[in-house]
Design an enzyme around this catalytic site. Structure first.
Site, PDB file in Angstrom:
ATOM      1  N   GLU A  42      -9.768  12.418   7.631  1.00 47.00           N
ATOM      2  CA  GLU A  42      -9.636  13.739   7.022  1.00 47.00           C
ATOM      3  C   GLU A  42     -10.955  14.501   7.031  1.00 47.00           C
ATOM      4  O   GLU A  42     -10.994  15.695   7.314  1.00 47.00           O
ATOM      5  CB  GLU A  42      -9.215  13.601   5.556  1.00 47.00           C
ATOM      6  CG  GLU A  42      -7.763  13.364   5.303  1.00 47.00           C
ATOM      7  CD  GLU A  42      -7.527  13.133   3.825  1.00 47.00           C
ATOM      8  OE1 GLU A  42      -7.311  14.109   3.098  1.00 47.00           O
ATOM      9  OE2 GLU A  42      -7.579  11.975   3.380  1.00 47.00           O
ATOM     10  N   GLU A  99      -9.211   3.871  -2.152  1.00 44.74           N
ATOM     11  CA  GLU A  99      -7.962   3.751  -2.901  1.00 44.74           C
ATOM     12  C   GLU A  99      -8.210   3.076  -4.248  1.00 44.74           C
ATOM     13  O   GLU A  99      -9.215   2.405  -4.455  1.00 44.74           O
ATOM     14  CB  GLU A  99      -6.937   2.924  -2.106  1.00 44.74           C
ATOM     15  CG  GLU A  99      -6.741   3.443  -0.682  1.00 44.74           C
ATOM     16  CD  GLU A  99      -5.506   2.890   0.000  1.00 44.74           C
ATOM     17  OE1 GLU A  99      -4.681   2.257  -0.674  1.00 44.74           O
ATOM     18  OE2 GLU A  99      -5.375   3.120   1.220  1.00 44.74           O
ATOM     19  N   ASP A 108      -9.097   0.256   2.151  1.00 45.54           N
ATOM     20  CA  ASP A 108      -8.089  -0.102   3.161  1.00 45.54           C
ATOM     21  C   ASP A 108      -8.655   0.282   4.530  1.00 45.54           C
ATOM     22  O   ASP A 108      -8.390   1.359   5.049  1.00 45.54           O
ATOM     23  CB  ASP A 108      -6.788   0.649   2.849  1.00 45.54           C
ATOM     24  CG  ASP A 108      -5.718   0.388   3.897  1.00 45.54           C
ATOM     25  OD1 ASP A 108      -5.769  -0.662   4.551  1.00 45.54           O
ATOM     26  OD2 ASP A 108      -4.841   1.260   4.052  1.00 45.54           O
ATOM     27  N   HIS A 146      -3.904  14.054   0.767  1.00 45.51           N
ATOM     28  CA  HIS A 146      -4.131  13.187   1.929  1.00 45.51           C
ATOM     29  C   HIS A 146      -2.943  13.274   2.882  1.00 45.51           C
ATOM     30  O   HIS A 146      -3.107  13.462   4.092  1.00 45.51           O
ATOM     31  CB  HIS A 146      -4.345  11.743   1.451  1.00 45.51           C
ATOM     32  CG  HIS A 146      -4.423  10.736   2.565  1.00 45.51           C
ATOM     33  ND1 HIS A 146      -5.502  10.652   3.422  1.00 45.51           N
ATOM     34  CD2 HIS A 146      -3.547   9.775   2.971  1.00 45.51           C
ATOM     35  CE1 HIS A 146      -5.288   9.674   4.304  1.00 45.51           C
ATOM     36  NE2 HIS A 146      -4.115   9.131   4.053  1.00 45.51           N
ATOM     37  N   THR A 180      -8.932  -5.832   4.180  1.00 45.47           N
ATOM     38  CA  THR A 180      -8.871  -4.918   3.033  1.00 45.47           C
ATOM     39  C   THR A 180      -9.875  -5.450   2.026  1.00 45.47           C
ATOM     40  O   THR A 180      -9.834  -6.632   1.685  1.00 45.47           O
ATOM     41  CB  THR A 180      -7.462  -4.912   2.399  1.00 45.47           C
ATOM     42  OG1 THR A 180      -6.493  -4.620   3.410  1.00 45.47           O
ATOM     43  CG2 THR A 180      -7.358  -3.890   1.287  1.00 45.47           C
ATOM     44  N   ASP A 210       0.845  -1.193   0.000  1.00 45.65           N
ATOM     45  CA  ASP A 210       0.000   0.000   0.000  1.00 45.65           C
ATOM     46  C   ASP A 210       0.881   1.244   0.000  1.00 45.65           C
ATOM     47  O   ASP A 210       1.774   1.370   0.833  1.00 45.65           O
ATOM     48  CB  ASP A 210      -0.912  -0.026   1.236  1.00 45.65           C
ATOM     49  CG  ASP A 210      -2.060   0.968   1.104  1.00 45.65           C
ATOM     50  OD1 ASP A 210      -2.332   1.408  -0.038  1.00 45.65           O
ATOM     51  OD2 ASP A 210      -2.669   1.302   2.132  1.00 45.65           O
ATOM     52  N   GLU A 222     -10.571   3.750   3.769  1.00 51.09           N
ATOM     53  CA  GLU A 222      -9.725   4.567   2.898  1.00 51.09           C
ATOM     54  C   GLU A 222     -10.057   4.225   1.461  1.00 51.09           C
ATOM     55  O   GLU A 222      -9.980   3.062   1.067  1.00 51.09           O
ATOM     56  CB  GLU A 222      -8.231   4.315   3.175  1.00 51.09           C
ATOM     57  CG  GLU A 222      -7.803   4.835   4.541  1.00 51.09           C
ATOM     58  CD  GLU A 222      -6.295   4.878   4.760  1.00 51.09           C
ATOM     59  OE1 GLU A 222      -5.823   5.805   5.419  1.00 51.09           O
ATOM     60  OE2 GLU A 222      -5.605   3.969   4.267  1.00 51.09           O
ATOM     61  N   GLN A 273      -3.802   2.598  15.237  1.00 51.14           N
ATOM     62  CA  GLN A 273      -2.717   3.151  14.408  1.00 51.14           C
ATOM     63  C   GLN A 273      -1.909   4.206  15.172  1.00 51.14           C
ATOM     64  O   GLN A 273      -0.673   4.197  15.138  1.00 51.14           O
ATOM     65  CB  GLN A 273      -3.333   3.765  13.141  1.00 51.14           C
ATOM     66  CG  GLN A 273      -2.324   4.206  12.094  1.00 51.14           C
ATOM     67  CD  GLN A 273      -3.000   4.745  10.827  1.00 51.14           C
ATOM     68  OE1 GLN A 273      -4.233   4.754  10.716  1.00 51.14           O
ATOM     69  NE2 GLN A 273      -2.207   5.191   9.876  1.00 51.14           N
ATOM     70  N   ARG A 303      -7.985   3.881  13.496  1.00 50.46           N
ATOM     71  CA  ARG A 303      -7.111   5.035  13.760  1.00 50.46           C
ATOM     72  C   ARG A 303      -6.561   5.049  15.174  1.00 50.46           C
ATOM     73  O   ARG A 303      -5.453   5.549  15.396  1.00 50.46           O
ATOM     74  CB  ARG A 303      -7.882   6.334  13.492  1.00 50.46           C
ATOM     75  CG  ARG A 303      -8.449   6.459  12.088  1.00 50.46           C
ATOM     76  CD  ARG A 303      -7.371   6.390  11.035  1.00 50.46           C
ATOM     77  NE  ARG A 303      -7.909   6.610   9.695  1.00 50.46           N
ATOM     78  CZ  ARG A 303      -7.199   6.441   8.585  1.00 50.46           C
ATOM     79  NH1 ARG A 303      -5.935   6.048   8.660  1.00 50.46           N
ATOM     80  NH2 ARG A 303      -7.744   6.649   7.410  1.00 50.46           N
ATOM     81  N   LYS A 338      -4.233  -1.936  10.208  1.00 48.86           N
ATOM     82  CA  LYS A 338      -4.589  -2.039   8.792  1.00 48.86           C
ATOM     83  C   LYS A 338      -4.855  -3.475   8.349  1.00 48.86           C
ATOM     84  O   LYS A 338      -5.607  -3.695   7.402  1.00 48.86           O
ATOM     85  CB  LYS A 338      -3.422  -1.511   7.942  1.00 48.86           C
ATOM     86  CG  LYS A 338      -3.048  -0.074   8.212  1.00 48.86           C
ATOM     87  CD  LYS A 338      -3.970   0.845   7.469  1.00 48.86           C
ATOM     88  CE  LYS A 338      -3.468   2.282   7.492  1.00 48.86           C
ATOM     89  NZ  LYS A 338      -4.321   3.149   6.692  1.00 48.86           N
TER      90      LYS A 338
END
Ligand code: CA
Length: 445
Positions: free
Chosen positions: A392, A219, A251, A152, A275, A145, A217, A258, A255, A271
Site C-alpha cells: 500500500e 496486524e 504476516d 487496506h 509469521t 488471518d 503486514e 501471491q 507479493r 504467506k
C-alpha cells in the site's frame, strides 16, 4: 467483557523501579504473560519454559512464585501440586478465569505496598528480560488471518480493480483464510527470503526464483482462551469471554508469489513461510480502559447481520491500540542510523471488531481451541502514513519510499529489519505497551 477495576488504577506503583518509568511498556497495570527460558546458555536445562509476566525490564517467574507460596490461599488451592505452568495448560484445564486471577495475584506481590517479607521473597523470582529466551506464549494449534481493515482492503482492491475495489461481501462477512501455525515464530527470529513461482512476465511461463516483492503486514493478533464445542457457535454477546489476550503480528507476505497463486482459493505459499508474533500476551482485562465503539459505518452501509450485531459489542467492541512499524536496513545499521518510522495506525479503524471476527469464525459450528491465534489483517487507516504494509505504502512499488540512509525501498531487501510496536494511551490511565515484534530478512538459499 472486562470492566475497569482497581487493577487499572493509574496510581498503582511497583517495587520494581523500572516498572514506574512513564515510558515502559510494562507498568504494574499491564503484566502481560510470556513463556521464557531463564538460562538459555545452559544446554543441559531440559525443563519446559516457564510462565512469567513482564514487569518493567524484568520477568517475574510465576511458577516459582507459586511453588514458594507467594500467592493467596485460594489460588494455591486451585493449583496445588501443579508443576506445569503455561497459559494453554492452565486455560485448557481450568478455563481462562484463573489466568485473570493470576494477574491480580502477581499484581499484589509486585505492588510497592506488598508486605516486606513478600517483597524480599519475590525478588528471587525476577529475571532480567535481556537475559532470557522468550518462546511462543501458547501452543498454537490453528491460525486464522482476517482482512478487517476497510482502508487496506479498499487500497489493495483498487490496485487490481480500480472501478470495484471492495467485493460485495466485504460489509457483511469478516473475510478471512486459514493460515499456517507451524511457521509462526517469536520476535527476533530471522526470516529467510522464500522461493516461489513468479509470473511477472505475462508473455512467458512462470519461473521459480527467490521472492522479489517481499513485504510485511502490521496486524493485531488475539488468542483463544475458552473453547467452544464442535457444532456449537459462539454468541456475539459472549465472544470476548473466549478471547484471552492480544499480541502484535507480522504476516510476512511475498507479493509476487501471491499475485500468481491467489486465484481461485486465496493466499497459500505467499504467506505461510513465516509469521512473527511479539512474545507478550496483553490480557483483555489489561485492555479494559482502551475500549472504543465499533467502527462507525457509513449511513449507506448495511448493519451487521443479527448474529454479528450486539449492543455492547457496538459500544465497546473496538480497541484503541496504536501500532507503529519501523525499518532498519543493513546500511542504516552500519551508519548507526536509528530505525525509521514507516507508518502509524490504530486498531480502532478496523471495520470489524475482534468479537465479530471470533463469532463469525465459530458461526458455522467450527470449534476454536485454547491457544488458537487469530489476526485482524493489515491494520491501515485513512491517511497515507497509516498504511500497514509496503504494497500500500509504495502502491505496488510505483512510489518508492526514501530512507534516511539515502536508500529507497519498494519492497524489502535482504538485511532489512522490520520492527513493530504497539501501545495504548488514554487520559486518566497508565500507558501500557506490547513490546516488540521484530524480524530480519536473510537472503534466499
Ligand atoms: Ca495478512
Amino acid at each position: 467483557m472486562y470492566e475497569i477495576n482497581e487493577t487499572h488504577d493509574p496510581n498503582l506503583r511497583s517495587w520494581v523501579e523500572s516498572a514506574n518509568d512513564p515510558n515502559t511498556d510494562f507498568p504494574i497495570q499491564n503484566l502481560p504473560f510470556c513463556l521464557f527460558r531463564p538460562d538459555p546458555e545452559d544446554e543441559y536445562d531440559f525443563r519446559p519454559p516457564q510462565m512469567g509476566v513482564a514487569i518493567g525490564d524484568q520477568i517475574f517467574d510465576l511458577l516459582s512464585a507459586h511453588l514458594n507460596g507467594l500467592f493467596g490461599r485460594r489460588f494455591d488451592d486451585i493449583f496445588v501440586g501443579l508443576d506445569e505452568f503455561s497459559p494453554d495448560f492452565i486455560a485448557s484445564m481450568f478455563g481462562p478465569e484463573p489466568l485473570s486471577d493470576l494477574r491480580t495475584e502477581a499484581m499484589n506481590v509486585l505492588n510497592v505496598n506488598a508486605p516486606r517479607s513478600i517483597i524480599a521473597n519475590a525478588k528471587k523470582y525476577l529475571v532480567p528480560m535481556g537475559g532470557v529466551e522468550l518462546e511462543l506464549p501458547f501452543l498454537i494449534g490453528d491460525y486464522t488471518d482476517f482482512y478487517c481493515s476497510i482502508y487496506h482492503a479498499t487500497n489493495v482492491g483498487s490496485m487490481f480493480r480500480p472501478d470495484n475495489p471492495l467485493m460485495p461481501n466485504y460489509k457483511y462477512v469478516p473475510i478471512g483464510y486459514h493460515g499456517r501455525a507451524s511457521s509462526i515464530v517469536i520476535s527476533g527470529t530471522d526470516i529467510k527470503r522464500p522461493h516461489g513461482q513468479n509470473r511477472s512476465d505475462a508473455e512467458k511461463p512462470p519461473v521459480f526464483i527467490p521472492a522479489r516483492n517481499l513485504d510485511y503486514e502490521m496486524e493485531l493478533g488475539f488468542f483463544v482462551g475458552r473453547e467452544n464445542e464442535l457444532g456449537t457457535p459462539i454468541n456475539i454477546r459472549d465472544a470476548e469471554d473466549h478471547i484471552f489476550g492480544v499480541c502484535l503480528v507480522n504476516d510476512w507476505s511475498a507479493r509476487d508469489i501471491q499475485a500468481w497463486e491467489y486465484q481461485p482459493l486465496g493466499p497459500f505459499l505467499a504467506k505461510n513461510f513465516a509469521t512473527t508474533i511479539s512474545p507478550y500476551v496483553v490480557t483483555m482485562e489489561a485492555l479494559a480502559p482502551f475500549r472504543t465503539p465499533a467502527f462507525e459505518r457509513d449511513a449507506a452501509d448495511p448493519q451487521p447481520l443479527d448474529h454479528l450485531n450486539d449492543e455492547q459489542n457496538q459500544k465497546f467492541g473496538g480497541l484503541d491500540i496504536n501500532l507503529e512499524v519501523y525499518i532498519q536496513t543493513e546500511r542504516m545499521r552500519q551508519q548507526n542510523i536509528e530505525p525509521h518510522l514507516l507508518s502509524r495506525s490504530n486498531t480502532k479503524d478496523l471495520y470489524w471488531t475482534i468479537g465479530q471476527m471470533l463469532t463469525h469464525h465459530a458461526s458455522n459450528g467450527c470449534n476454536l481451541q485454547t491457544g488458537d491465534l487469530m489476526a485482524t489483517g493489515t491494520v491501515s487507516g485513512k491517511e497515507k502514513n497509516e498504511r500497514g504494509c509496503l504494497l500500500e505504502m509504495t502502491w505496488r512499488g510505483t512510489e518508492p519510499i526514501d530512507l534516511p540512509s539515502g536508500e529507497q525501498r519498494r519492497f524489502l531487501e535482504d538485511g532489512d529489519e522490520i520492527i513493530m510496536k504497539g501501545y495504548c494511551e488514554r487520559e486518566g490511565f497508565r500507558r501500557i505497551g506490547f513490546g516488540e515484534c521484530r524480524g530480519r530478512v536473510l537472503p534466499a538459499d
